[in-house]
Enzyme design. Structure first.
Site, mmCIF file in Angstrom:
data_model
loop_
_atom_site.group_PDB
_atom_site.id
_atom_site.type_symbol
_atom_site.label_atom_id
_atom_site.label_comp_id
_atom_site.label_asym_id
_atom_site.label_seq_id
_atom_site.Cartn_x
_atom_site.Cartn_y
_atom_site.Cartn_z
ATOM 1 N N LYS A 70 -2.320 -49.816 24.050
ATOM 2 C CA LYS A 70 -2.128 -49.052 25.082
ATOM 3 C C LYS A 70 -0.417 -49.889 24.715
ATOM 4 O O LYS A 70 -0.035 -50.965 25.113
ATOM 5 C CB LYS A 70 -2.656 -50.807 26.289
ATOM 6 N N GLY A 94 -0.430 -47.587 30.505
ATOM 7 C CA GLY A 94 -0.690 -47.602 32.253
ATOM 8 C C GLY A 94 0.137 -48.778 32.188
ATOM 9 O O GLY A 94 0.794 -49.380 31.705
ATOM 10 N N GLY A 147 -0.070 -53.100 32.659
ATOM 11 C CA GLY A 147 -0.870 -54.517 31.747
ATOM 12 C C GLY A 147 -1.934 -55.121 32.379
ATOM 13 O O GLY A 147 -2.899 -55.120 31.890
ATOM 14 N N VAL A 156 -3.980 -51.427 32.885
ATOM 15 C CA VAL A 156 -5.076 -51.047 31.472
ATOM 16 C C VAL A 156 -5.315 -52.235 30.079
ATOM 17 O O VAL A 156 -6.140 -52.572 29.692
ATOM 18 C CB VAL A 156 -3.819 -49.569 30.999
ATOM 19 N N GLY A 157 -4.322 -52.492 30.698
ATOM 20 C CA GLY A 157 -4.699 -53.836 29.962
ATOM 21 C C GLY A 157 -6.039 -55.274 29.852
ATOM 22 O O GLY A 157 -6.106 -55.157 28.732
ATOM 23 N N GLU A 175 0.632 -62.461 18.214
ATOM 24 C CA GLU A 175 1.773 -62.092 18.517
ATOM 25 C C GLU A 175 2.777 -62.925 19.328
ATOM 26 O O GLU A 175 2.851 -61.598 20.087
ATOM 27 C CB GLU A 175 2.193 -61.277 17.300
ATOM 28 N N CYS A 177 11.182 -61.173 18.916
ATOM 29 C CA CYS A 177 10.685 -62.834 18.506
ATOM 30 C C CYS A 177 11.182 -64.146 17.743
ATOM 31 O O CYS A 177 10.936 -64.902 17.909
ATOM 32 C CB CYS A 177 9.284 -62.846 18.889
ATOM 33 N N GLU A 227 12.275 -69.824 25.777
ATOM 34 C CA GLU A 227 12.616 -68.185 24.682
ATOM 35 C C GLU A 227 13.209 -67.375 26.238
ATOM 36 O O GLU A 227 12.392 -67.458 26.967
ATOM 37 C CB GLU A 227 11.028 -67.794 24.506
HETATM 38 P P1 NAD Z 1 4.946 -58.710 28.449
HETATM 39 O O1 NAD Z 1 3.527 -59.950 27.868
HETATM 40 O O2 NAD Z 1 4.900 -58.945 29.210
HETATM 41 O O3 NAD Z 1 3.862 -57.469 27.955
HETATM 42 C C1 NAD Z 1 3.246 -57.054 26.567
HETATM 43 C C2 NAD Z 1 2.222 -56.283 26.848
HETATM 44 O O4 NAD Z 1 1.603 -56.777 27.613
HETATM 45 C C3 NAD Z 1 3.277 -55.090 27.760
HETATM 46 O O5 NAD Z 1 2.119 -53.942 26.847
HETATM 47 C C4 NAD Z 1 1.779 -55.569 28.902
HETATM 48 O O6 NAD Z 1 2.169 -54.138 29.229
HETATM 49 C C5 NAD Z 1 0.589 -55.797 28.393
HETATM 50 N N1 NAD Z 1 -0.108 -56.699 30.046
HETATM 51 C C6 NAD Z 1 0.825 -57.893 30.912
HETATM 52 N N2 NAD Z 1 0.110 -58.535 31.287
HETATM 53 C C7 NAD Z 1 -1.419 -57.709 30.547
HETATM 54 C C8 NAD Z 1 -2.556 -58.854 31.668
HETATM 55 N N3 NAD Z 1 -2.783 -59.306 32.399
HETATM 56 N N4 NAD Z 1 -3.461 -57.694 30.456
HETATM 57 C C9 NAD Z 1 -2.807 -57.269 29.067
HETATM 58 N N5 NAD Z 1 -2.172 -56.622 29.129
HETATM 59 C C10 NAD Z 1 -1.004 -56.647 29.901
HETATM 60 O O7 NAD Z 1 5.934 -59.270 26.965
HETATM 61 P P2 NAD Z 1 7.491 -58.269 26.830
HETATM 62 O O8 NAD Z 1 7.641 -58.507 28.458
HETATM 63 O O9 NAD Z 1 7.039 -56.467 27.188
HETATM 64 O O10 NAD Z 1 7.729 -58.357 25.591
HETATM 65 C C11 NAD Z 1 8.811 -59.608 25.272
HETATM 66 C C12 NAD Z 1 7.735 -61.290 24.909
HETATM 67 O O11 NAD Z 1 7.158 -60.531 23.486
HETATM 68 C C13 NAD Z 1 8.645 -61.612 24.105
HETATM 69 O O12 NAD Z 1 7.291 -63.142 24.946
HETATM 70 C C14 NAD Z 1 8.289 -61.876 22.984
HETATM 71 O O13 NAD Z 1 8.536 -63.338 22.299
HETATM 72 C C15 NAD Z 1 7.036 -61.095 23.037
HETATM 73 N N6 NAD Z 1 7.225 -60.682 21.608
HETATM 74 C C16 NAD Z 1 6.350 -61.469 20.392
HETATM 75 C C17 NAD Z 1 6.578 -60.910 19.216
HETATM 76 C C18 NAD Z 1 6.213 -61.010 17.731
HETATM 77 O O14 NAD Z 1 5.218 -60.404 16.857
HETATM 78 N N7 NAD Z 1 5.013 -62.451 17.368
HETATM 79 C C19 NAD Z 1 6.948 -59.613 19.087
HETATM 80 C C20 NAD Z 1 7.977 -58.690 19.798
HETATM 81 C C21 NAD Z 1 7.906 -59.578 21.041
#
Ligand code: NAD
Length: 473
Positions: free
Chosen positions: A169, A200, A202, A205-206, A244, A278, A376
């Site tokens: 996803k 899709g 989050g 689909v997530g 992560e 991150c 963050e």
């Molecule tokens: P996000 O958590 O909003 O979304 C990440 C993914 O999760 C997307 O594909 C989103 O559609 C999905 N998602 C959203 N709600 C969901 C749910 N209820 N169930 C399942 N999936 C769902 O994060 P973002 O805004 O896309 O990315 C930024 C964040 O990612 C920052 O906090 C950053 O620190 C973190 N990040 C961490 C790492 C690491 O390796 N530790 C690397 C890159 C980014």
């Protein structure tokens, strides 16, 4: 205009059952550049069913067969790294150098997984017992927008190395990258259903992946808040998880560091991936006695950083990914103006740049209880905190809910290692800001659970089975 109308299920590009259209933006201009048709829960279930059907045969493939598949995947992605980089620039705004690195990383992650697999033995003997490492089953792989192509490839590479089948996803905001990557992965000719890609929302689909009984594990990269939701959703079916998540990484500049090299390194670690990383070193800890020199050098280093069009090879900071992210970072800059003292940067757009661009910003007179030091920000906004003793520096560094990465800069590596041993972080980088694709990657505390990459990453897709008895040898 990009029009993305297909998802990938059971080895075929198909029109999703879902019909919501989602706008894609170019963050450099703020203009709409296309639309993606999003998958829904029914599509997710079809993808999970395809992965479930593929699992029995795929899980019995040999190590050599999977190594060969990883090589084919590598070659297929490598053949189109320029297009992946181009899509990353267009829809994410990554500067050319970062986009190029990220596209190569996506291809190389298959080789890293192949190398890990070559060196790994799936059976071992513990006392009189034979322990066999078995693939978990169908895994759900969920990626964020800040390195979508790379995360699709590194997660899939390990799932395949382990013998798991996958439903991916990707971030819905990264559909152009996903389209190119999917075409590459398809070209590698793996058996149908081994991987499925369902773009899709989050929370649709997530969420379905995270609660579905036929999904054995979720590997998620994204925000800590969503990571907690996934963990809760997976509890009912006892899913294995790798999370992560976010970070607020400290950069400890020790009092023996050569500031002329340490400050530019700290600034580039802080502004990595336009600050949308991150692992960014966003809290720079400096000896109080050296503060005046630190401020002077920081101002010069930040003034030399080029914010601009991501296709300009001189650019190191591109725009934020979205209007929402731009507003979020602006809000933190306003908070910083209240809490601390502005050294350079500040509110608004840099001169002549109208997209989602931010002025690289650094605050000083920051204490670790301030919002800008605790939360963050995910943009090019850094804090300078001063300390009096090494113990105090370590205490400040560890005083955070996060623990993903830390940097120690010193002219004495032995001393830096001693400091590293006291830091609560999954990775500590001494005098560098490099990546090691075979070393474990992941966080302490609320930066996540589990590790990716190398042996630790591979074992996160495996379950040990102990076989006891006279015939077990
Ligand atoms: P996000 O958590 O909003 O979304 C990440 C993914 O999760 C997307 O594909 C989103 O559609 C999905 N998602 C959203 N709600 C969901 C749910 N209820 N169930 C399942 N999936 C769902 O994060 P973002 O805004 O896309 O990315 C930024 C964040 O990612 C920052 O906090 C950053 O620190 C973190 N990040 C961490 C790492 C690491 O390796 N530790 C690397 C890159 C980014």
């Amino acid at each position: 205009m990009h029009k993305i109308e297909h998802i990938y299920i059971n080895g075929t590009f198909v029109t999703p059952h879902g019909h919501e259209q989602f706008d894609l933006f170019n963050p450099t201009t703020g203009q709409i550049i296309g639309q993606v048709r999003l998958a829904d829960a029914e599509d997710t279930r079809s993808a999970i069913a395809a992965a479930k059907r593929a699992f029995p045969a795929f899980s019995r493939t040999t190590k050599q067969e999977r190594i060969a598949m990883l090589h084919r995947l590598h070659d297929a992605v490598l053949a189109r790294v320029d297009q992946i980089a181009d899509a990353t620039i267009e829809e994410y705004g990554a500067p050319l150098s970062r986009a190029t690195w990220g596209a190569r990383y996506a291809a190389d992650s298959f080789m890293s997984a192949a190398k890990t697999l070559e060196d790994y033995s799936f059976t071992r003997r513990i006392a009189t017992t034979s322990v066999v490492m078995e693939p978990l089953g169908v895994v759900g792989l969920i990626t964020p927008w800040n390195a979508n192509a790379g995360f699709i490839c590194n997660k899939l590479a390990m799932a395949i190395a382990a013998g798991c089948t996958a439903v991916i996803k990707p971030s819905e905001m990264s559909a152009i990258q996903t389209q190119v990557v999917t075409e590459c992965l398809h070209a590698a000719g793996l058996p149908p259903g081994v991987f499925n890609i369902v773009t899709g929302r989050g929370d649709v689909v997530g969420a379905d992946l995270s609660s579905h009984p036929d999904v054995a594990k979720i590997s998620f990269t994204g925000s800590t808040a969503v990571g907690k939701t996934i963990m809760r959703a997976g509890a009912e079916t006892m899913k294995r998880i790798t999370l992560e998540l976010g970070g607020k990484s400290p950069t400890l500049i020790l009092d023996d560091a050569d500031l002329r090299t340490a400050i530019p390194l700290a600034i580039s670690a802080g502004f990595a991936n336009s600050g949308q990383a991150c692992i960014a070193g966003t809290r720079i800890l400096v000896p109080e006695a050296h503060l005046p020199e630190v401020l002077e050098l920081t101002k010069a280093a930040v003034a030399a950083v080029k914010v601009g069009h991501p296709r300009d090879p001189g650019t190191t900071i591109g725009p934020m990914v979205s209007a929402k992210q731009y507003e979020r970072v602006q809000n933190y800059i306003r908070i910083g103006m209240q809490e601390a003292t502005l050294l350079i940067g500040g509110e608004g757009h840099p001169d002549g740049l109208d997209g989602y661009f931010i002025k690289p910003t650094v605050f000083f007179n920051v204490t670790n209880d301030m919002k800008i030091a605790r939360e963050e920000i995910f943009g090019p906004v850094l804090c300078i905190l001063s300390y009096r003793t090494e113990d105090e520096a370590i205490a400040i560094a560890n005083d955070t809910v996060y623990g993903l990465q830390a940097y120690v800069l010193s002219s004495d590596v032995k001393r830096a290692r001693a400091v590293a041993s006291r830091l609560e972080a999954g990775r500590v980088l001494i005098n560098n800001a490099q990546h090691d694709p075979l070393a474990p990657f992941g966080g302490f505390k609320q930066s996540g659970i589990g590790r990716e990459q190398g042996i630790f990453g591979l074992e996160a897709y495996l379950e040990p089975k102990a076989i006891l008895g006279v015939d077990a040898a």
